[in-house]
Design a protein around this motif. Structure first.
Motif, PDB file in Angstrom:
ATOM      1  N   GLY A   1      -0.095  -2.542   2.548  1.00  0.00           N
ATOM      2  CA  GLY A   1       0.871  -3.159   3.455  1.00  0.00           C
ATOM      3  C   GLY A   1       1.980  -3.842   2.684  1.00  0.00           C
ATOM      4  O   GLY A   1       2.156  -3.614   1.486  1.00  0.00           O
ATOM      5  N   ILE A   2       2.733  -4.698   3.375  1.00  0.00           N
ATOM      6  CA  ILE A   2       3.918  -5.389   2.831  1.00  0.00           C
ATOM      7  C   ILE A   2       4.699  -4.469   1.883  1.00  0.00           C
ATOM      8  O   ILE A   2       5.066  -4.846   0.773  1.00  0.00           O
ATOM      9  CB  ILE A   2       3.590  -6.747   2.191  1.00  0.00           C
ATOM     10  N   LYS A   3       4.977  -3.271   2.365  1.00  0.00           N
ATOM     11  CA  LYS A   3       5.581  -2.250   1.504  1.00  0.00           C
ATOM     12  C   LYS A   3       7.040  -2.527   1.167  1.00  0.00           C
ATOM     13  O   LYS A   3       7.568  -1.987   0.190  1.00  0.00           O
ATOM     14  CB  LYS A   3       5.423  -0.882   2.153  1.00  0.00           C
ATOM     15  N   ALA A   4       7.702  -3.352   1.950  1.00  0.00           N
ATOM     16  CA  ALA A   4       9.097  -3.684   1.653  1.00  0.00           C
ATOM     17  C   ALA A   4       9.210  -4.893   0.730  1.00  0.00           C
ATOM     18  O   ALA A   4      10.317  -5.317   0.398  1.00  0.00           O
ATOM     19  CB  ALA A   4       9.867  -3.947   2.950  1.00  0.00           C
TER      20      ALA A   4
ATOM     21  N   GLN B   1       0.695  -1.621  11.482  1.00  0.00           N
ATOM     22  CA  GLN B   1       1.394  -2.248  10.359  1.00  0.00           C
ATOM     23  C   GLN B   1       1.022  -3.714  10.233  1.00  0.00           C
ATOM     24  O   GLN B   1       0.830  -4.224   9.119  1.00  0.00           O
ATOM     25  CB  GLN B   1       2.918  -2.126  10.517  1.00  0.00           C
ATOM     26  N   LEU B   2       0.903  -4.406  11.356  1.00  0.00           N
ATOM     27  CA  LEU B   2       0.555  -5.818  11.308  1.00  0.00           C
ATOM     28  C   LEU B   2      -0.839  -6.022  10.727  1.00  0.00           C
ATOM     29  O   LEU B   2      -1.077  -6.977   9.972  1.00  0.00           O
ATOM     30  CB  LEU B   2       0.645  -6.433  12.701  1.00  0.00           C
ATOM     31  N   VAL B   3      -1.783  -5.131  11.062  1.00  0.00           N
ATOM     32  CA  VAL B   3      -3.125  -5.215  10.476  1.00  0.00           C
ATOM     33  C   VAL B   3      -3.035  -5.018   8.967  1.00  0.00           C
ATOM     34  O   VAL B   3      -3.639  -5.771   8.183  1.00  0.00           O
ATOM     35  CB  VAL B   3      -4.066  -4.174  11.110  1.00  0.00           C
ATOM     36  N   ARG B   4      -2.268  -4.003   8.539  1.00  0.00           N
ATOM     37  CA  ARG B   4      -2.139  -3.736   7.107  1.00  0.00           C
ATOM     38  C   ARG B   4      -1.443  -4.883   6.380  1.00  0.00           C
ATOM     39  O   ARG B   4      -1.851  -5.292   5.290  1.00  0.00           O
ATOM     40  CB  ARG B   4      -1.369  -2.430   6.881  1.00  0.00           C
ATOM     41  N   ASP B   5      -0.378  -5.385   6.987  1.00  0.00           N
ATOM     42  CA  ASP B   5       0.361  -6.473   6.344  1.00  0.00           C
ATOM     43  C   ASP B   5      -0.486  -7.743   6.256  1.00  0.00           C
ATOM     44  O   ASP B   5      -0.487  -8.432   5.229  1.00  0.00           O
ATOM     45  CB  ASP B   5       1.644  -6.773   7.121  1.00  0.00           C
TER      46      ASP B   5
END
Length: 592
Positions: free
Chosen positions: A260-263, A430-434
């Motif tokens: 996550g948090i890929k950016a 995405q929120l779960v991953r982040d």
């Protein structure tokens, strides 16, 4: 995914009605002339606009594109540099910064609300100003006046960014093992050599310079953590007149490819004889780092809260619109083929769990932030000492419990969407991953629990915890009879926590394994009890107003749900603690 809207009404309720922060600020000389309720409300409203309008729209696209590395540097996703420039121009990077160097000078309790907004809008984006603010805090408290004057104004302004370079491939939690070296030079500078990993914002294209704070060891440093020093190492050298000079010998070797948090650029940083300057005294690096850590660990906890809030906003909108099956008691939407899923008990259970954990977490994070403000600004030694000890006690709880509950909340949000929650375009996955990283970085939650149990509970003989439980007992003793439905179970929860604390203190005398064995479940019990206190405070602020405004009726209903369905979790957790450490050591390593 629903558009993000900053929960301003709830933030203002917590600040102004539950905690009456205006009264606190009036008692703290460093804040009395800086901020009042009207100013704070205006700041939060503006922060809500920029986070919702400028930063939130980049959340999914930033995740899809991610950061990219090349030999020339790291490129952030499309729109990030422009959004960061807008954010910086609004003064938001320096919202809690010292006004002497261009900061806004706001208390941490206001900064905490801004952090929630930016991280709910876009967690990857929020990490860049967060690391800059943390680096600024360490410099402000430990650097020389010359270093502060040279670097802080541009960092607060967002023209330059900051990073914290701690971890090495072989040294994560155990920083005493670091190998990065600092060689003194004749001109008072140092040559820094070594490799750091997992460096958030170590390289990017958002600012013209990045100021790295690097942990390293001097040639004659004592072994272990006592031999760590902190150094300021700029990406680009700064001339005496403040202009930028040549590139320093620091480079990004690669970026991590993450869940996550890929950016957010997570970098491997190489220091090849880079020029740096010592911050504070030799071998005092950990003290300078921990000045920042109390703020940063609360900030990471707020990231968990923020992702939970974003997930809830989408989940509740979806639950009101998605129609599937009929309510157990019969059709509700007579004109439709099925009822909206919000009528179903299990969906309501998940939504209420999300709502109760988010709002309890917002109150708790604000409470911890108020202790940080009191510890920083109070001129009364006893008041300051109590606040410092509460900060020490509650920081690991805030980091670990807020992020544990954040992951639970985002998973509930994903579950409410059913199969659509597993699909990227809806945003919940995405929120779960982040959110998942928040339980890992800035000290894993297991380490936070060990810190709470070992250093703060056993280390103080229970004295730090007594500050908190005594405060709760004073509240329940003075509460009106109308609050009995909340103060009764709160008192029982405090009694349980006190007994559990005494049990661990006693068992730890004969077996040090009991500390680690009890730590995670103990922290959870502490967290649920702390949230119960927050919900009782919110109930007090709402009781008697429920007929005037639906907001207060909703608050009371959520409080009742928390006490009925979530606080009872402490009983199974307490039983796990009292099971002791024996069962953890029944197997040899080879038997796993």
């Amino acid at each position: 995914m629903a558009d993000y809207k900053a929960p301003l009404r709830d933030m203002q309720f917590v600040l102004n009605e539950v905690f009456e922060v205006g009264n606190l600020w009036a008692q703290l000389p460093g804040l009395a002339e800086t901020v009042d309720v009207e100013t704070a409300n205006a700041i939060l409203e503006e922060a809500g606009k920029v986070t919702a309008g400028v930063i939130a729209p980049l959340n999914r696209s930033g995740d899809e594109e991610g950061c990219s590395w090349s030999a020339e540097g790291v490129k952030t996703p499309a729109g990030f540099p422009e959004a960061y420039r807008t954010y910086a121009e609004g003064g938001w990077v320096g919202v809690g910064g010292d006004p002497e160097f261009g900061g806004m000078g706001m208390p941490k309790v206001i900064g905490a609300q801004v952090e929630e907004m930016v991280n709910a809008a876009n967690l990857s984006f929020g990490l860049y100003p967060m690391l800059t603010a943390g680096a600024c805090l360490s410099l402000l408290n430990h650097a020389s006046e010359a270093l502060k004057a040279k670097y802080l104004p541009n960092m607060y302004a967002g023209t330059w960014a900051g990073s914290m370079c701690l971890t090495e491939p072989h040294a994560g939690t155990d920083l005493g093992m670091i190998r990065t070296k600092a060689e003194p030079q004749a001109d008072g500078s140092y040559k820094i050599s070594g490799t750091k990993i997992f460096i958030t914002g170590g390289e990017h294209d958002l600012t013209e310079n990045i100021v790295h704070l690097v942990l390293a060891k001097l040639p004659d440093a004592p072994a272990g953590s006592k031999g760590i020093s902190l150094f300021l190492v700029p990406k680009v050298m700064v001339n005496d007149d403040g202009s930028l000079g040549e590139r320093n010998a620091v480079s990004c070797g690669s970026i991590e490819h993450k869940m996550g948090i890929k950016a957010s650029a997570t970098c491997v940083m190489n220091f090849d004889g880079a020029t740096g300057w010592i911050v504070d005294a030799p071998n005092k690096g950990l003290a300078a780092m921990f000045t920042m850590m109390n703020y940063e660990r609360l900030g990471v906890g707020i990231q968990g809260l923020a992702t939970g809030e974003r997930s809830y906003q989408s989940a509740v909108e979806y639950a009101r619109e998605r129609i599937q099956s009929r309510a157990p008691t019969g059709p509700v939407a007579q004109d439709k083929a099925a009822d909206p899923i919000i009528v179903h008990p299990d969906v309501r259970r998940m939504l209420l769990t999300m709502k109760a954990l988010n709002e309890g977490g917002r109150a708790f994070s604000s409470y911890v932030a108020m202790q940080l403000d009191t510890a920083k600004y109070s001129e009364e030694p006893a008041t300051r000492k109590r606040a410092e000890e509460l900060v020490a006690l509650l920081t690991p709880v805030a980091k670990a419990f807020l992020t544990d509950m954040g992951l639970e909340t985002t998973v509930h949000g994903q579950q409410i969407f059913g199969g659509h929650g597993f699909i990227r375009e809806w945003g919940q996955e995405q929120l779960v991953r982040d959110c998942r990283i928040t339980q890992i970085y800035e000290g894993t939650n297991g380490i936070q629990a060990l810190d709470l149990m070992g250093r703060k509970i056993v280390g103080s003989g229970g004295a730090f915890a007594k500050h908190f439980t005594d405060e709760i007992r004073a509240f329940t003793a003075s509460a009106a009879a109308e609050l009995a439905e909340f103060t009764g179970p709160l008192n029982a929860a405090v009694q349980n926590l006190e007994e559990l604390t005494a049990w661990v203190l006693d068992r730890a005398k004969g077996n040090p394994n009991e500390i680690g064995a009890a730590s995670v479940e103990y922290l959870q019990v502490f967290g649920y009890t702390a949230y119960a206190y927050m919900w009782a405070l919110m109930a007090r602020a709402s009781l008697g107003k429920e007929g005037q405004d639906e907001f207060y009726a909703t608050k009371l209903g959520t409080a009742r749900f928390y006490f009925a369905r979530l606080l009872p979790r402490i009983h199974s957790l307490s039983a796990s603690v009292k099971a002791g450490s024996e069962s953890l050591y029944l197997l040899d390593a080879a038997q796993f």
